[in-house]
Design a protein around this motif. Structure first.
Motif, mmCIF file in Angstrom:
data_model
loop_
_atom_site.group_PDB
_atom_site.id
_atom_site.type_symbol
_atom_site.label_atom_id
_atom_site.label_comp_id
_atom_site.label_asym_id
_atom_site.label_seq_id
_atom_site.Cartn_x
_atom_site.Cartn_y
_atom_site.Cartn_z
ATOM 1 N N ASN A 198 10.560 3.441 5.363
ATOM 2 C CA ASN A 198 10.208 4.264 4.802
ATOM 3 C C ASN A 198 10.085 3.968 3.186
ATOM 4 O O ASN A 198 9.202 4.125 2.172
ATOM 5 C CB ASN A 198 11.333 5.368 4.371
ATOM 6 C CG ASN A 198 10.934 6.095 5.461
ATOM 7 O OD1 ASN A 198 10.887 6.170 6.504
ATOM 8 N ND2 ASN A 198 12.277 7.141 6.545
ATOM 9 N N VAL A 199 11.172 3.361 2.753
ATOM 10 C CA VAL A 199 11.127 2.229 2.130
ATOM 11 C C VAL A 199 10.000 1.227 1.314
ATOM 12 O O VAL A 199 9.500 1.355 0.444
ATOM 13 C CB VAL A 199 12.261 1.496 1.103
ATOM 14 C CG1 VAL A 199 12.172 1.381 0.190
ATOM 15 C CG2 VAL A 199 13.791 2.163 1.445
ATOM 16 N N ILE A 200 9.771 0.770 2.759
ATOM 17 C CA ILE A 200 8.011 -0.810 2.335
ATOM 18 C C ILE A 200 7.698 0.366 1.552
ATOM 19 O O ILE A 200 6.149 -0.045 1.475
ATOM 20 C CB ILE A 200 7.921 -0.975 3.304
ATOM 21 C CG1 ILE A 200 9.779 -1.888 4.127
ATOM 22 C CG2 ILE A 200 6.778 -1.712 3.295
ATOM 23 C CD1 ILE A 200 9.223 -3.269 3.566
ATOM 24 N N ASN A 201 6.822 1.439 3.236
ATOM 25 C CA ASN A 201 6.072 2.364 2.695
ATOM 26 C C ASN A 201 5.458 3.082 1.472
ATOM 27 O O ASN A 201 4.858 3.099 0.669
ATOM 28 C CB ASN A 201 6.210 3.762 3.926
ATOM 29 C CG ASN A 201 5.748 3.025 4.945
ATOM 30 O OD1 ASN A 201 5.019 1.814 5.285
ATOM 31 N ND2 ASN A 201 6.016 3.654 6.133
ATOM 32 N N PHE A 202 6.865 3.083 0.749
ATOM 33 C CA PHE A 202 6.883 4.078 -0.362
ATOM 34 C C PHE A 202 6.588 2.224 -1.721
ATOM 35 O O PHE A 202 5.813 2.883 -2.950
ATOM 36 C CB PHE A 202 8.393 4.147 -0.661
ATOM 37 C CG PHE A 202 7.911 4.861 -2.306
ATOM 38 C CD1 PHE A 202 8.179 5.801 -2.805
ATOM 39 C CD2 PHE A 202 8.714 4.019 -3.161
ATOM 40 C CE1 PHE A 202 7.909 6.986 -3.982
ATOM 41 C CE2 PHE A 202 8.870 4.623 -4.419
ATOM 42 C CZ PHE A 202 8.446 5.842 -5.068
ATOM 43 N N LEU A 203 6.407 1.522 -1.114
ATOM 44 C CA LEU A 203 6.521 0.600 -1.989
ATOM 45 C C LEU A 203 5.240 0.110 -1.903
ATOM 46 O O LEU A 203 4.358 -0.349 -2.842
ATOM 47 C CB LEU A 203 7.851 -0.574 -1.621
ATOM 48 C CG LEU A 203 8.833 -0.978 -1.850
ATOM 49 C CD1 LEU A 203 9.954 -2.251 -1.478
ATOM 50 C CD2 LEU A 203 9.351 -0.495 -4.024
ATOM 51 N N LYS A 204 4.365 0.389 -1.533
ATOM 52 C CA LYS A 204 2.838 0.113 -0.849
ATOM 53 C C LYS A 204 2.375 1.341 -2.094
ATOM 54 O O LYS A 204 0.690 1.015 -2.697
ATOM 55 C CB LYS A 204 2.571 0.465 0.791
ATOM 56 C CG LYS A 204 3.043 -1.437 1.510
ATOM 57 C CD LYS A 204 2.357 -0.993 2.557
ATOM 58 C CE LYS A 204 2.685 -1.858 3.903
ATOM 59 N NZ LYS A 204 2.590 -1.674 5.139
ATOM 60 N N VAL A 205 2.633 2.602 -1.583
ATOM 61 C CA VAL A 205 2.565 3.400 -2.450
ATOM 62 C C VAL A 205 2.019 3.258 -4.227
ATOM 63 O O VAL A 205 1.308 3.571 -4.510
ATOM 64 C CB VAL A 205 2.795 5.175 -2.404
ATOM 65 C CG1 VAL A 205 2.224 6.138 -3.380
ATOM 66 C CG2 VAL A 205 2.343 4.508 -0.979
ATOM 67 N N LEU A 206 3.411 2.666 -4.945
ATOM 68 C CA LEU A 206 4.085 1.837 -6.013
ATOM 69 C C LEU A 206 2.775 1.326 -6.055
ATOM 70 O O LEU A 206 2.655 1.340 -7.311
ATOM 71 C CB LEU A 206 5.054 1.530 -5.792
ATOM 72 C CG LEU A 206 6.407 2.899 -5.692
ATOM 73 C CD1 LEU A 206 7.511 1.563 -6.311
ATOM 74 C CD2 LEU A 206 6.409 3.183 -7.498
ATOM 75 N N GLY A 207 2.591 -0.491 -5.436
ATOM 76 C CA GLY A 207 1.516 -1.021 -5.756
ATOM 77 C C GLY A 207 -0.131 -0.566 -5.418
ATOM 78 O O GLY A 207 -0.857 -1.337 -6.147
ATOM 79 N N SER A 208 -0.557 0.696 -5.032
ATOM 80 C CA SER A 208 -1.761 0.786 -5.429
ATOM 81 C C SER A 208 -2.293 1.587 -5.875
ATOM 82 O O SER A 208 -1.569 1.729 -6.988
ATOM 83 C CB SER A 208 -1.689 1.948 -3.303
ATOM 84 O OG SER A 208 -1.453 2.945 -3.247
ATOM 85 N N LYS A 209 -3.514 0.917 -6.272
ATOM 86 C CA LYS A 209 -4.687 1.370 -6.984
ATOM 87 C C LYS A 209 -3.955 3.042 -7.591
ATOM 88 O O LYS A 209 -4.046 3.576 -8.452
ATOM 89 C CB LYS A 209 -5.952 1.608 -6.138
ATOM 90 C CG LYS A 209 -6.995 1.013 -7.888
ATOM 91 C CD LYS A 209 -8.304 -0.142 -6.625
ATOM 92 C CE LYS A 209 -9.207 0.220 -7.898
ATOM 93 N NZ LYS A 209 -10.515 0.070 -6.814
ATOM 94 N N GLU A 210 -4.460 4.320 -5.923
ATOM 95 C CA GLU A 210 -4.169 5.038 -6.133
ATOM 96 C C GLU A 210 -2.400 5.737 -7.100
ATOM 97 O O GLU A 210 -2.671 6.413 -7.647
ATOM 98 C CB GLU A 210 -3.928 6.145 -4.936
ATOM 99 C CG GLU A 210 -5.586 5.838 -4.117
ATOM 100 C CD GLU A 210 -5.764 4.682 -3.060
ATOM 101 O OE1 GLU A 210 -4.645 4.429 -3.043
ATOM 102 O OE2 GLU A 210 -6.485 3.833 -3.437
ATOM 103 N N GLY A 211 -1.710 5.117 -6.031
ATOM 104 C CA GLY A 211 -0.725 5.374 -6.765
ATOM 105 C C GLY A 211 -0.500 5.391 -8.505
ATOM 106 O O GLY A 211 0.055 5.351 -9.089
ATOM 107 N N GLN A 212 -0.579 3.224 -8.602
ATOM 108 C CA GLN A 212 -0.173 3.086 -10.385
ATOM 109 C C GLN A 212 -1.497 4.522 -10.958
ATOM 110 O O GLN A 212 -0.660 4.346 -11.580
ATOM 111 C CB GLN A 212 -1.454 1.948 -10.399
ATOM 112 C CG GLN A 212 -0.447 0.812 -9.298
ATOM 113 C CD GLN A 212 0.453 0.111 -10.285
ATOM 114 O OE1 GLN A 212 -0.138 -0.621 -11.108
ATOM 115 N NE2 GLN A 212 1.883 -0.908 -9.247
ATOM 116 N N GLU A 213 -2.842 4.333 -10.981
ATOM 117 C CA GLU A 213 -3.768 5.703 -11.539
ATOM 118 C C GLU A 213 -2.390 6.932 -11.693
ATOM 119 O O GLU A 213 -2.244 7.168 -12.678
ATOM 120 C CB GLU A 213 -4.529 5.859 -11.202
ATOM 121 C CG GLU A 213 -5.215 4.586 -11.179
ATOM 122 C CD GLU A 213 -7.045 4.558 -10.476
ATOM 123 O OE1 GLU A 213 -7.995 3.568 -10.363
ATOM 124 O OE2 GLU A 213 -6.722 5.915 -9.578
#
Lengths: 417, 297
Positions: A317-332
């Motif tokens: 779950n953390v890896i998935n969350f980190l992916k969201v964090l680093g994603s374009k949508e997440g950062q925006e």
């Protein structure tokens, strides 16, 4: 009585065990995210990230473990207790830089995220300045979600327009404006110092002004001595700045004090650009900004990041969350609310407001220096003692004594003077 | 009555769990903290290199520690004197058989039921002096309104007042408790004593001065012990109300301990502060306990 005591103890132990086992049995499908984002824009930014995560992984329950107060001081205390006690949160907020590396990475509490950085392509889209401070011995250790600028002078645009002032470029201009404001009964320089770190934050930017980017960086490596005349000059300048403060600064945290600027009772302040997020959340837009006097062209940077501690109970779950964090949508989504800028450089700048656009431009062309008060430039022990010395200076502005104390603090941190 | 062998064993078995638990979780951890204070632990990873009393000598040279130590002494003395004075006064007044005594008693006791955190936050706002631009706020505004403007102060934002301003909410919170102790004490004094004195022509003042007060001595001692140990350990109130204050004028050792341990990672130094606080509380409690045990036997 004793017997009763034992009985109640046994019962409470059983109760705790029972609760623990309940938590254990539901462990699947959870993620505990630990941060100190509880106020205004930051909490909204975090929520925006959660929303994205929940839409991708609707079955995972998010536990928002936040601890309020003190620019993360209280949260960090709780975090340390949990980490040392072998009960790490699944992922936690940590300032990129020395706070991440010296406190958690060198001591072996974290898992490297190098593979993730490559598979998600972050190494290409994040600038070198930020990749540098999350790496140690060739690995990447946390995912930066934003960049903040610490050396920003904020001012009430209305007051400046009424008086025909322009944002001060030098401290001489700053003091000139401050004098004029004081005559009109406006607080020239607003600050809240209740949490003890705010004064050191301002002093850090004055150090950059007086020593320049290179000189300032040298302070943390030993190339610049703390006995340098530039430090003396910074202390003298800061001493003078303190005389323009709202006298009740000790009664407020920084955000409470900023009500003075919103109400038009106070004119200027120096703080990081989380102020922008705070102003947005208060629906106040009439603010102006400029680099702290004499620091134009230097970007005093800090970054919030999330890492993966060893022993995280919900690793996937953390890896998935980190992916969201680093994603374009997440950062925006996150940075639109928080008032900071994304660590990625390939985002859609048009989404952001004027303030953030200007920071993004500076981020690409300025000299970047790490913030000390926010964990990037020096280990936590040094930062703590540094902020204590400066907090004391506000009340006892003795330049010579303070400079000597700064030298001692650096020596104790293992940087020869 | 002599206990049988079984009874003795049974008694022993009954107290054994609590003895073990207290030995481990109280005395064990005290010992552990004492040991840590003699080591070189100054990172999140423990380092148990023995360094003797270096942490202590460093501490007494540390300016912040010196200030916070002085603050806690000032705080303790003022808090003690004011709480006992106010508590005693309230108890004597209530003892005069006022109407609605129950109501007043509850009102005075209420603050004690509130967490120090709540007290701290509320008093932070009330004692916020305001600025020239906002005008007086809170208590200062009240003083202005009732014509006592000359009593206005910067309270905790003024480095010369600092910790003394924190005494006010502390007394507000604890004096009701002292009142309850004294009230119970006064009520337990046999009426005959004061009646006899009044028959002999003693005034009210003389009755209190020569009969009631001397008989309240054990209560006073108890109150001093309870208040002092609360005072030396004070943390939550200061954190919620002022933080370390301007130039550490509101700082206390417990707050410094928290800061240096969890923010600076100086675990050994934090343990040294804890040990010093323990020694001070022990200097107070141990004579009291010995006194109490002797009295009991």
């Amino acid at each position: 009585m004793k017997c009763f005591k034992v009985l109640s103890l046994v019962l409470s132990v059983l109760l705790v065990l029972a609760l623990g086992s309940v938590a254990f049995s539901q462990e699947k499908g959870k993620i505990e995210i630990f941060s100190w984002w509880t106020a205004g824009g930051e909490a909204e930014g975090l929520q925006a990230l959660f929303d994205i995560y929940s839409s991708l992984y609707p079955d995972v329950e998010i536990i928002n473990a936040t601890v309020a107060g003190g620019a993360g001081t209280n949260a960090k205390a709780v975090l340390k207790t949990r980490m040392l006690g072998g009960d790490p949160p699944d992922t936690f907020q940590v300032h990129a830089g020395k706070e991440l590396i010296d406190t958690w990475v060198k001591t072996g509490f974290m898992e490297p995220l190098t593979d993730l950085f490559h598979s998600e392509g972050w190494v290409e889209v994040m600038p070198e300045g930020i990749l540098d401070i999350v790496s140690y011995e060739g690995d990447y250790w946390s995912v930066p979600v934003n960049i903040h600028r610490a050396n920003v002078l904020w001012y009430n645009k209305q007051i400046f327009a009424d008086n025909g002032f322009a944002a001060p470029q030098t401290f001489d201009e700053f003091f000139e404006i401050a004098d004029k404001l004081q005559e009109q009964g406006i607080i020239p320089f607003v600050l809240g110092t209740k949490d003890g770190w705010e004064a050191a934050h301002i002093f850090e930017t004055v150090l950059i002004a007086k020593l320049g980017a290179e000189g300032y960086n040298g302070l943390w490596t030993g190339e610049t001595k703390w006995s340098d005349p530039g430090v003396t000059e910074a202390l003298e300048t800061f001493k003078k700045m303190v005389t323009y403060l709202n006298p009740d600064h000790a009664a407020f945290t920084w955000d409470e004090a900023y009500e003075y600027i919103i109400d038009g009772q106070g004119a200027m302040s120096i703080m990081g650009d989380w102020v922008a997020g705070y102003f947005f959340s208060k629906e106040y837009t009439d603010f102006g900004w400029a680099p702290v006097p004499e620091t134009a062209g230097v970007f005093d940077a800090l970054s919030d990041s999330f890492g993966l501690p060893k022993g995280s109970k919900n690793r996937d779950n953390v890896i998935n969350f980190l992916k969201v964090l680093g994603s374009k949508e997440g950062q925006e989504a996150f940075n639109l609310k928080k008032g900071s800028i994304p660590a990625r450089t390939d985002i859609n700048k048009d989404l952001f407001d004027d303030y953030q656009k200007s920071v993004m431009e500076d981020w690409e062309k300025d000299v970047i220096v790490p913030s000390v008060m926010h964990g990037a430039a020096a280990a936590e022990g040094w930062v703590t003692e540094f902020k204590d010395v400066i907090a004391l200076f506000v009340a006892r502005p003795d330049v010579e004594v303070t400079q000597r104390a700064l030298v001692q603090v650096a020596e104790r941190a293992g940087v020869a003077q | 009555m002599k206990k049988t062998r079984e009874e003795k064993i049974l008694t022993f078995l009954f107290i054994l769990p609590s003895v073990v638990l207290i030995a481990v979780f109280v005395y064990g951890f005290i010992g552990w903290t004492g040991w840590v204070s003699l080591t070189n632990w100054k990172d999140v990873v423990p380092d148990f290199t023995f360094v003797g009393f270096r942490n202590y000598t460093d501490l007494f040279q540390n300016l912040r520690f010196q200030i916070s130590f002085k603050n806690i002494l000032v705080f303790t003395v003022l808090f003690l004197v004011a709480s006992i004075a106010v508590g005693l006064l309230l108890a004597i007044l209530l003892d005069r058989k006022v109407r609605f005594e129950n109501v007043f008693r509850s009102i005075y006791l209420f603050p004690m039921a509130i967490s120090f955190i709540v007290t701290g936050v509320v008093w932070r706002w009330m004692l916020n002096p305001g600025t020239a631009i906002t005008g007086s706020l809170g208590i200062n505004m009240l003083l202005d309104e009732i014509g006592l403007g000359f009593l206005k102060s910067g309270w905790y934002t003024d480095p010369n007042v600092g910790i003394k301003a924190v005494v006010i909410p502390a007394v507000w919170q604890m004096s009701g408790y002292v009142m309850a102790m004294y009230l119970a004490g006064i009520r337990s004094i046999p009426q005959e004593l004061s009646e006899a004195a009044q028959v002999d022509g003693a005034s009210n003042w003389q009755v209190y001065r020569y009969i009631i007060l001397p008989l309240l001595q054990p209560i006073t001692l108890g109150a001093v012990i309870i208040l002092t140990h609360i005072s030396l350990k004070i943390f939550d109130l200061v954190v919620a109300m002022t933080g370390a204050g301007v130039g550490f004028s509101c700082d206390v050792p417990a707050l410094f301990m928290y800061d240096t341990t969890f923010r600076g990672n100086f675990f050994a130094q934090g343990a040294a502060i804890a040990t010093i606080l323990l020694i001070f509380v022990a200097m107070l409690i141990i004579p009291y306990l010995r006194h109490g045990l002797k009295g009991g036997s």
